[in-house]
Structure formats: C-alpha cells, structure tokens
Design an enzyme around this catalytic site. Structure first.
Site, mmCIF file in Angstrom:
data_model
loop_
_atom_site.group_PDB
_atom_site.id
_atom_site.type_symbol
_atom_site.label_atom_id
_atom_site.label_comp_id
_atom_site.label_asym_id
_atom_site.label_seq_id
_atom_site.Cartn_x
_atom_site.Cartn_y
_atom_site.Cartn_z
ATOM 1 N N GLU A 167 30.885 -63.546 49.542
ATOM 2 C CA GLU A 167 30.483 -62.220 49.633
ATOM 3 C C GLU A 167 31.050 -61.607 50.761
ATOM 4 O O GLU A 167 31.521 -60.388 50.849
ATOM 5 C CB GLU A 167 29.161 -62.036 49.961
ATOM 6 C CG GLU A 167 28.195 -61.262 48.968
ATOM 7 C CD GLU A 167 26.785 -61.200 49.346
ATOM 8 O OE1 GLU A 167 26.484 -60.204 50.146
ATOM 9 O OE2 GLU A 167 26.076 -61.960 48.785
ATOM 10 N N SER A 193 24.044 -63.575 53.921
ATOM 11 C CA SER A 193 24.449 -64.370 52.906
ATOM 12 C C SER A 193 25.833 -64.250 52.806
ATOM 13 O O SER A 193 26.370 -63.335 52.555
ATOM 14 C CB SER A 193 23.744 -63.661 51.416
ATOM 15 O OG SER A 193 22.392 -63.616 51.491
ATOM 16 N N ARG A 248 27.126 -56.378 43.356
ATOM 17 C CA ARG A 248 27.928 -56.741 44.685
ATOM 18 C C ARG A 248 29.379 -56.308 44.592
ATOM 19 O O ARG A 248 30.360 -56.852 45.011
ATOM 20 C CB ARG A 248 27.737 -58.266 45.291
ATOM 21 C CG ARG A 248 26.598 -58.710 45.322
ATOM 22 C CD ARG A 248 25.867 -58.108 46.576
ATOM 23 N NE ARG A 248 24.424 -58.579 46.674
ATOM 24 C CZ ARG A 248 23.392 -58.141 46.008
ATOM 25 N NH1 ARG A 248 23.588 -57.165 45.093
ATOM 26 N NH2 ARG A 248 22.213 -58.697 46.398
#
Length: 337
Positions: free
Chosen positions: A333, A236, A164
């Site tokens: 995130e 998410s 990520r």
C-alpha cells in the site's frame, strides 16, 4: 515563501527515517502554491508531494523539491435538512476532520477514525476501513497541475475510484497537487456496524451513535496498531488482495477460518494480515525492521535505527512467503521512494 535547502524529513515521515530532501516548501494557501510552482526550483527539480508522511517509505534522500501543502481550513459549502457539503484543505489532519464531522453530528466518516495522514491524501489512496471507503462521500477533488500550475476540480465519477486506487495513483500520478477535497456528509444517520468487532464494542459503549462508533473504532485500532511515535510505521503496509472467487473458494476449502469477503459476483477480497500470519511472520524481525506482534499487516521500525531498504527487504520476504503458500500476490500500500 521560504524554500529550505538540505531539509531533514525525519519528522515528516511516520517511519521516522532520517532522510533529507534537496529542497522543501510548505505552502499555506492555493495562492502560495501557485507562486511556488512558478519558481525556477519547482520548474527545474523533481517534485514530491508529501502529506502526513504516513504512506511513504523512503529508501534514500530525495534529490528534488518536496512540497508539503499545509492548507488547513474546513468550511461548509452548502447545507439542507439532510445533507452538509463540506470542503477541507489538503493539510487538515484526516482524524481531526473526522472528529470535526462527528462534533457537528455529520455522518459518513466516523468509521474512518484514527486513519493517519492528511485530507489531501485520502482520495489518492481511496482510504477505507470497517466497511467504509472515502469514495462514497467525496463529491469533488480540487488541485493544480504541476506542469502548468493550472487549477482543476474533478468530480467523483472522474476520479476512477476503486479499491485503494484512484486516477491520482494511475494517469495523474506525480502530475498534480491536491489542495482541497469536498465531501457530502449526512445529517440523517445510517450506521455501518457489521464489520469486525465494531457492533460489539459500540454496544458496550451504550449503543449506536456517531461518537460511540468513533470511540469504538479508535479503541479497536489502538489495540491492534502501534503508535508511530513509539515504533515508526505506516499502518497497513499491504493491500488486501482481490482475487477471483474460484481462488478464494480454493483457499476457503483448505482453510475454513480464512476471512473472505465477497465484493462482486466474480471476485472476493482476502485478508492479507491473516495470510501473513499463516506464514508465521507476526512478531518476527529482519535486522532492524519487524512485523508487529499484534497485527501482521504492520511493519515497524523496531529499534528506531531501521532503514527503508531493511523494511523493503522484509516486505519482499513476506510477499514471497505468501505467494509460495497461497499462490496469491500481495501488493504494498505504501509508496516507495
């Protein structure tokens, strides 16, 4: 090109927060983007690059210029018996690109079905799901530098991809606009079925094929994740934390059902959603923000009246709970503005 003033971003972020930008422009080509960056507004104002708005949390209006590239072409650069090299514009909706690849019978992105956002954002976040990360298929990322307007093309190895993460979230954060991404897709298929419920669902659909894998993952995601047009969300909200194996083993010893995924000889990945669920947050609200009842990783604008600050406060409470229970820090995130 048109530069809008006092522009509402409510329809340009998937939390549907009613915030505004001082200026807004949507270039349709690299040439339009180059012209825009020479404009005095672009030279004198703060710039925010906006993709699909599915990974951003606005806590206030943006006092500057929002640039939303809508470069939406897909073209095959080269091809042989086993491989197709494809370039997709930054403004192409990510799932539309996945659908296009599957229709062409090109493998590599089918496990990334139904991820929200645009192609231009995929290398920034190094999006991933169901055992696949986009770094595994990207060959080049093309764009321009905000300060000079000069173009660049970075090879995969120069993008510093990790879980990520990428150079676009680190050294080049807020310094570039991605205009297109080049992918290496496979005509000879190797299926990735081992993650979660994918294989069982694919078997129920008649066996492994690109379309069945795509349909299986769409079905799984739709059963777990809310539609942002009903409950504003960004999918998410937290990353799955990567920890040392000693920490992962300690948690596994205490919680036998804890999902733990080995990613190297020294580190493992934990499931943030499971940890949040163990802290009993699933379905709970804090003012107008809430944790989705089916997926603890997803924070939602439950009433349609939530503010970014309310979502941020809920996230902080969750982070604190997980740290107190597991001695593990979970990270957002989402990009907070």
């Amino acid at each position: 090109m048109i530069i809008h003033e006092d522009f509402s971003l409510k329809n340009y972020n998937t939390f549907h927060f009613d915030v505004k930008s001082k200026y807004f422009a949507a270039p349709e080509s690299s040439d339009q983007l180059a012209d825009l960056l020479q404009n005095n507004i672009a030279k004198n104002e703060k710039i925010l690059v906006l993709g699909g708005g599915s990974n951003i949390l606005f806590t206030k209006d943006f006092d500057g210029l929002v640039i939303k590239p809508i470069i939406d072409n897909i073209k095959i650069i080269d091809s042989n018996d086993s491989t197709a090299w494809v370039e997709a514009g930054a403004g192409v909706e990510w799932d539309a690109f996945v659908a296009w690849a599957v229709d062409q019978n090109y493998a590599g992105v089918e496990n990334l079905s139904l991820i929200p956002g645009n192609v231009g954002a995929c290398p920034v976040q190094n999006i991933g799901a169901y055992g696949t990360e986009v770094k595994d298929i990207i060959t080049h990322v093309n764009g321009v530098f905000l300060d000079s307007g000069e173009s660049f093309s970075l090879k995969n190895k120069d993008c510093n991809f990790s879980y990520r993460n990428s150079i676009f979230k680190q050294e080049l954060k807020d310094k570039t606009i991605i205009t297109s991404v080049c992918f290496k897709l496979n005509k000879k298929h190797t299926f990735m079925l081992h993650y979660g419920d994918v294989k069982d669902m694919v078997d129920r659909l008649g066996g492994a094929s690109l379309s069945n894998i795509r349909n299986a993952i769409i079905s799984i995601r739709e059963s777990k994740l809310p539609d942002h047009t009903i409950y504003g969300n960004v999918g998410s909200f937290f990353k799955n934390p990567v920890v040392s194996k000693s920490i992962a083993n300690k948690i596994k010893d205490e919680y036998a059902d804890a999902p733990v995924y080995d990613i190297s000889e020294t580190h493992s990945k934990l499931a943030a959603g499971w940890m949040i669920d163990q802290c009993h947050w699933k379905g709970k609200s804090l003012k107008n923000a809430a944790v989705h009842e089916n997926q603890a990783l997803v924070l939602i604008n439950k009433t349609g009246k939530a503010t970014g600050e309310e979502v941020l406060n809920l996230a902080a409470e969750i982070e604190d709970s997980v740290y107190k229970k597991f001695d593990v820090k979970i990270e957002k995130e989402v990009n907070v503005i």
